[in-house]
Scaffold this motif. Structure first.
Motif, PDB file in Angstrom:
ATOM      1  N   UNK A 227       0.808  -1.214   0.000  1.00  0.00           N
ATOM      2  CA  UNK A 227       0.000   0.000   0.000  1.00  0.00           C
ATOM      3  C   UNK A 227       0.841   1.263   0.000  1.00  0.00           C
ATOM      4  N   UNK A 228       2.141   1.146   0.266  1.00  0.00           N
ATOM      5  CA  UNK A 228       3.013   2.308   0.277  1.00  0.00           C
ATOM      6  C   UNK A 228       3.409   2.766   1.659  1.00  0.00           C
ATOM      7  N   UNK A 229       3.040   1.994   2.703  1.00  0.00           N
ATOM      8  CA  UNK A 229       3.446   2.367   4.051  1.00  0.00           C
ATOM      9  C   UNK A 229       4.956   2.218   4.169  1.00  0.00           C
ATOM     10  N   UNK A 230       5.674   3.254   4.639  1.00  0.00           N
ATOM     11  CA  UNK A 230       7.143   3.213   4.665  1.00  0.00           C
ATOM     12  C   UNK A 230       7.666   2.252   5.731  1.00  0.00           C
ATOM     13  N   UNK A 231       7.960   1.012   5.334  1.00  0.00           N
ATOM     14  CA  UNK A 231       8.497  -0.011   6.229  1.00  0.00           C
ATOM     15  C   UNK A 231       9.674  -0.695   5.555  1.00  0.00           C
ATOM     16  N   UNK A 232      10.698  -1.090   6.321  1.00  0.00           N
ATOM     17  CA  UNK A 232      11.836  -1.800   5.729  1.00  0.00           C
ATOM     18  C   UNK A 232      11.438  -3.210   5.301  1.00  0.00           C
TER      19      UNK A 232
END
Length: 283
Positions: A227-232
């Motif tokens: 979804x584009x959530x900034x996670x590594x």
């Protein structure tokens, strides 16, 4: 190309000099010829170069269509290299741009078709003089049009500045809202493409991402990343949460949460494997 008609002058356009044709008005043309110290009748091809005119004889701002200097309507050349010259005609007399031919008064008995100019009364002369003074100047009209264009351009730029200020204020509010649940490195990652390798994650972000992964599972974690959530990525979590790179306080915090240390990252991301098989028990 033709050259300058003045004596002792060989300037031409081939050496970058600007040439000016003799005026069509016979009075002004005669003054140019007298100042040239030559007894000749100028032809349509006769020219004088720019070196024979003083700087005061050129327009200060206006330019010719070719991009060079432009003479004033009453310009007269005065600079000539001639020994023992006759007295030149100075350019102090202001001439009209388009002089009207003056009809001389003729005696009534000279010819049957002779005409006399009707004499104007003082009131009529004053009215004509006032009308000429009120006549708009073409140069003034040109500058007025340029001024209006600049004013419209300035007004448009001011509106754009106001719009940019509003957008900047809105972006600042959005950034403050993101700072409530995202770290600085996560906010920077939002400007990059999905799954970009240029993202640099802090240790706090990695620890938070590990908690999210354990809370929502492998599929839920990958769904958030899609979804584009900034996670590594999972591999980054494996490399950054090794016991050698973690402090004692961080290991104790993971232990209190019931989370182990990742011991293997061989399985591909999104494989659907159970987290319990990928988590070792802290000793």
């Amino acid at each position: 190309m033709g050259g300058c008609s003045a004596p002792n002058c060989s300037n031409s356009t081939t050496i970058g000099k600007q040439l000016f044709r003799f005026p069509k008005d016979p009075v002004r043309s005669r003054k140019w010829v007298i100042n040239c110290r030559r007894d000749f009748v100028p032809t349509p091809c006769s020219r004088l170069c720019q070196d024979h005119f003083e700087d005061s004889q050129f327009e200060e701002i206006a330019r010719s269509p070719a991009g060079g200097k432009k003479l004033k309507p009453n310009a007269i050349p005065t600079l000539f290299n001639v020994p023992d010259p006759p007295s030149p005609i100075t350019p102090q007399i202001t001439l009209p741009i388009k002089p009207e031919p003056v009809e001389k008064d003729l005696n009534v008995g000279d010819h049957g078709y002779a005409r006399r100019q009707p004499k104007l009364s003082p009131e009529e002369e004053a009215g004509l003089h006032r009308a000429e003074e009120e006549r708009p100047c073409s140069l003034c009209q040109h500058y007025k049009a340029q001024l209006e264009q600049q004013q419209h351009h300035t007004a448009r730029l001011q509106r754009e500045v106001e719009e940019m200020k509003k957008r900047l204020h809105k972006l600042n509010k959005i950034e403050k809202g993101l700072q409530m649940f995202l770290f600085e490195d996560q906010i920077r990652a939002l400007t990059l493409a999905k799954r970009s390798r240029r993202a640099v994650w802090s240790q706090d972000t990695v620890l938070t991402a590990r908690k999210i992964r354990c809370a929502v599972g492998v599929k839920g974690y990958e769904f958030l990343r899609d979804l584009g959530y900034p996670l590594p990525s999972y591999r980054t979590l494996c490399n950054r949460l090794e016991p050698k790179t973690m402090s004692t306080s961080m290991q104790e915090e993971l232990a209190e949460l019931g989370l182990g240390i990742m011991t293997s990252c061989d399985s591909p991301e999104g494989s659907g494997a159970n987290d319990e098989g990928l988590i070792g028990v802290m000793t």
